[in-house]
Design an enzyme around this catalytic site. Sequence first.
Site, short mmCIF file in Angstrom:
data_model
loop_
_atom_site.label_atom_id
_atom_site.label_comp_id
_atom_site.label_asym_id
_atom_site.label_seq_id
_atom_site.Cartn_x
_atom_site.Cartn_y
_atom_site.Cartn_z
N GLY A 45 1.33 -2.01 4.06
CA GLY A 45 1.81 -0.65 3.89
C GLY A 45 3.01 -0.37 4.77
O GLY A 45 4.16 -0.41 4.32
N MET A 66 -12.23 4.11 -0.49
CA MET A 66 -12.89 4.37 0.80
C MET A 66 -13.58 5.72 0.65
O MET A 66 -13.16 6.74 1.21
CB MET A 66 -11.85 4.38 1.92
CG MET A 66 -11.31 2.99 2.25
SD MET A 66 -9.75 2.99 3.12
CE MET A 66 -8.62 3.10 1.73
N ASP A 100 -6.41 -6.71 4.19
CA ASP A 100 -5.81 -5.37 4.24
C ASP A 100 -5.80 -4.83 5.66
O ASP A 100 -6.86 -4.62 6.25
CB ASP A 100 -6.64 -4.45 3.33
CG ASP A 100 -6.07 -3.04 3.19
OD1 ASP A 100 -5.03 -2.75 3.82
OD2 ASP A 100 -6.68 -2.25 2.45
N GLY A 101 -4.58 -4.59 6.17
CA GLY A 101 -4.44 -3.90 7.46
C GLY A 101 -3.67 -4.71 8.47
O GLY A 101 -4.04 -5.83 8.81
N GLY A 102 -2.56 -4.15 8.92
CA GLY A 102 -1.80 -4.77 10.01
C GLY A 102 -1.07 -6.04 9.62
O GLY A 102 -0.70 -6.83 10.49
N MET A 116 -9.09 7.84 0.11
CA MET A 116 -9.90 8.24 1.28
C MET A 116 -10.43 9.65 1.06
O MET A 116 -9.71 10.52 0.58
CB MET A 116 -9.03 8.20 2.55
CG MET A 116 -8.36 6.86 2.79
SD MET A 116 -7.44 6.86 4.32
CE MET A 116 -6.62 5.25 4.22
N GLY A 165 -0.73 1.58 9.54
CA GLY A 165 0.00 1.38 10.79
C GLY A 165 -0.83 0.91 11.97
O GLY A 165 -0.37 1.00 13.11
N ASP A 202 -4.78 3.49 -1.91
CA ASP A 202 -5.84 3.76 -0.93
C ASP A 202 -6.44 5.15 -1.14
O ASP A 202 -5.76 6.16 -0.95
CB ASP A 202 -5.28 3.66 0.49
CG ASP A 202 -5.06 2.22 0.90
OD1 ASP A 202 -6.01 1.42 0.79
OD2 ASP A 202 -3.93 1.90 1.34
N SER A 239 0.86 -1.19 0.00
CA SER A 239 0.00 0.00 0.00
C SER A 239 0.89 1.23 0.00
O SER A 239 1.65 1.47 0.95
CB SER A 239 -0.88 0.02 1.24
OG SER A 239 -1.38 1.33 1.42
N HIS A 284 -8.36 0.86 -3.98
CA HIS A 284 -9.27 0.59 -2.86
C HIS A 284 -9.99 1.89 -2.53
O HIS A 284 -9.40 2.82 -1.96
CB HIS A 284 -8.43 0.07 -1.66
CG HIS A 284 -9.20 -0.08 -0.39
ND1 HIS A 284 -8.57 -0.26 0.83
CD2 HIS A 284 -10.54 -0.11 -0.13
CE1 HIS A 284 -9.48 -0.38 1.77
NE2 HIS A 284 -10.68 -0.28 1.23
N MET A 329 -11.17 -6.24 5.40
CA MET A 329 -10.39 -5.30 6.21
C MET A 329 -10.05 -5.97 7.53
O MET A 329 -10.93 -6.47 8.24
CB MET A 329 -11.18 -4.03 6.49
CG MET A 329 -11.45 -3.14 5.28
SD MET A 329 -10.00 -2.68 4.31
CE MET A 329 -9.03 -1.78 5.52
N HIS A 333 -1.14 -1.32 -4.35
CA HIS A 333 -2.41 -1.03 -3.65
C HIS A 333 -2.51 0.47 -3.40
O HIS A 333 -1.61 1.07 -2.81
CB HIS A 333 -2.46 -1.82 -2.34
CG HIS A 333 -3.76 -1.70 -1.60
ND1 HIS A 333 -4.87 -2.46 -1.92
CD2 HIS A 333 -4.13 -0.92 -0.56
CE1 HIS A 333 -5.86 -2.15 -1.09
NE2 HIS A 333 -5.45 -1.21 -0.26
N GLY A 346 -8.99 3.76 7.20
CA GLY A 346 -8.74 5.18 7.41
C GLY A 346 -7.28 5.52 7.64
O GLY A 346 -6.85 6.63 7.32
N PHE A 347 -6.53 4.58 8.15
CA PHE A 347 -5.14 4.88 8.51
C PHE A 347 -4.26 3.65 8.33
O PHE A 347 -4.71 2.53 8.55
CB PHE A 347 -5.05 5.33 9.98
CG PHE A 347 -5.94 6.50 10.28
CD1 PHE A 347 -5.53 7.80 9.98
CD2 PHE A 347 -7.21 6.32 10.79
CE1 PHE A 347 -6.37 8.88 10.22
CE2 PHE A 347 -8.06 7.39 11.03
CZ PHE A 347 -7.63 8.68 10.74
C1 DX5 Z 1 -6.33 1.31 5.63
C2 DX5 Z 1 -5.83 1.03 4.24
C3 DX5 Z 1 -4.70 0.07 4.19
C4 DX5 Z 1 -3.46 0.53 4.87
C5 DX5 Z 1 -2.68 -0.65 5.29
O1 DX5 Z 1 -7.51 2.03 5.59
O2 DX5 Z 1 -6.86 0.50 3.45
O3 DX5 Z 1 -4.42 -0.31 2.86
O4 DX5 Z 1 -2.67 1.35 4.09
O5 DX5 Z 1 -1.61 -0.20 6.01
P1 DX5 Z 1 -0.83 -1.11 7.05
O6 DX5 Z 1 -0.26 -2.26 6.29
O7 DX5 Z 1 0.20 -0.19 7.59
O8 DX5 Z 1 -1.83 -1.56 8.09
ZN ZN Z 2 -6.39 -0.46 1.44
#
Ligand code: DX5
Ligand code: ZN
Length: 225
Positions: free
Chosen positions: A202, A73, A180-182, A36, A150, A34, A7, A71, A142, A32, A147-148
């Site tokens: 990401g 959002m 996606d995420g963490g 927002m 990390g 993102d 990401s 993606h 998800m 990827h 939204g963020f």
């Molecule tokens: C969150 C995004 C993710 C995010 C993943 O809303 O959709 O794609 O960038 O980031 P990490 O891998 O840092 O959780």
């Molecule tokens: Zn994403």
Amino acid sequence: MYRIAPSILSADFAALGNEVRAVIDAGADWIHFDVMDNHYVPNLTIGPAVAAAIKPHCVTSDGKPVPLDVHLMVQPVDALAVAFAKAGADLITFHPDAETHVDRTLQLIRDQGCQAGLVFNPAMPLDILEWVIDKVDIVLLMSVNPGFGGQSFIDSTYKKIEVARKIIDQTGRDIRLEVDGGIKVDNIAKVAAAGADTFVAGSAIFNEPDYAAVIDAMRANMANV
Ligand code: DX5
Ligand code: ZN
């Protein structure tokens, strides 16, 4: 075949083209992207003009195109989905709770020549998949609240991946199951074992100096799943 989709949310936005090339050289399978809108999620990122600007960089050093995985959002979805398709998106995923006529939006994305996918937040049931699965090319789960970057992986996702895997396998179609995420080097194998085949990461990649080392370590950890 596992796919790793870095990401670019965690990349250096002042050097995005170089970042995309660097992470592709390091072994990224997809990019990827993102989006927002400060409405569907409380953050504001990048739009179709940025997608169009990085599209020429979405290619391996030997000329193979690397899919641009957008993606969304955003709410509403339709007009932006078309704008991103025209900007060069290969895959477009959206949150079904962000658009009123989900079936129509899936068809709209496919009519633009893109693969279409639905994104499910951690608390969202998968029920609607039953009714639109024939128009779905990607299911994106998800594993954080969107939204963020990390954030920490939410453990209930493992069970949801297993459920989604069964739904997909019953179709007999080649539908990707993306998470996606963490996702980090130390949990990616467990995510794969639950049934995911495509992994967004990401901060795990872009916050480290050596992108290839991270991607190689992720693949090595998944090798015995
Ligand atoms: C969150 C995004 C993710 C995010 C993943 O809303 O959709 O794609 O960038 O980031 P990490 O891998 O840092 O959780
Ligand atoms: Zn994403």
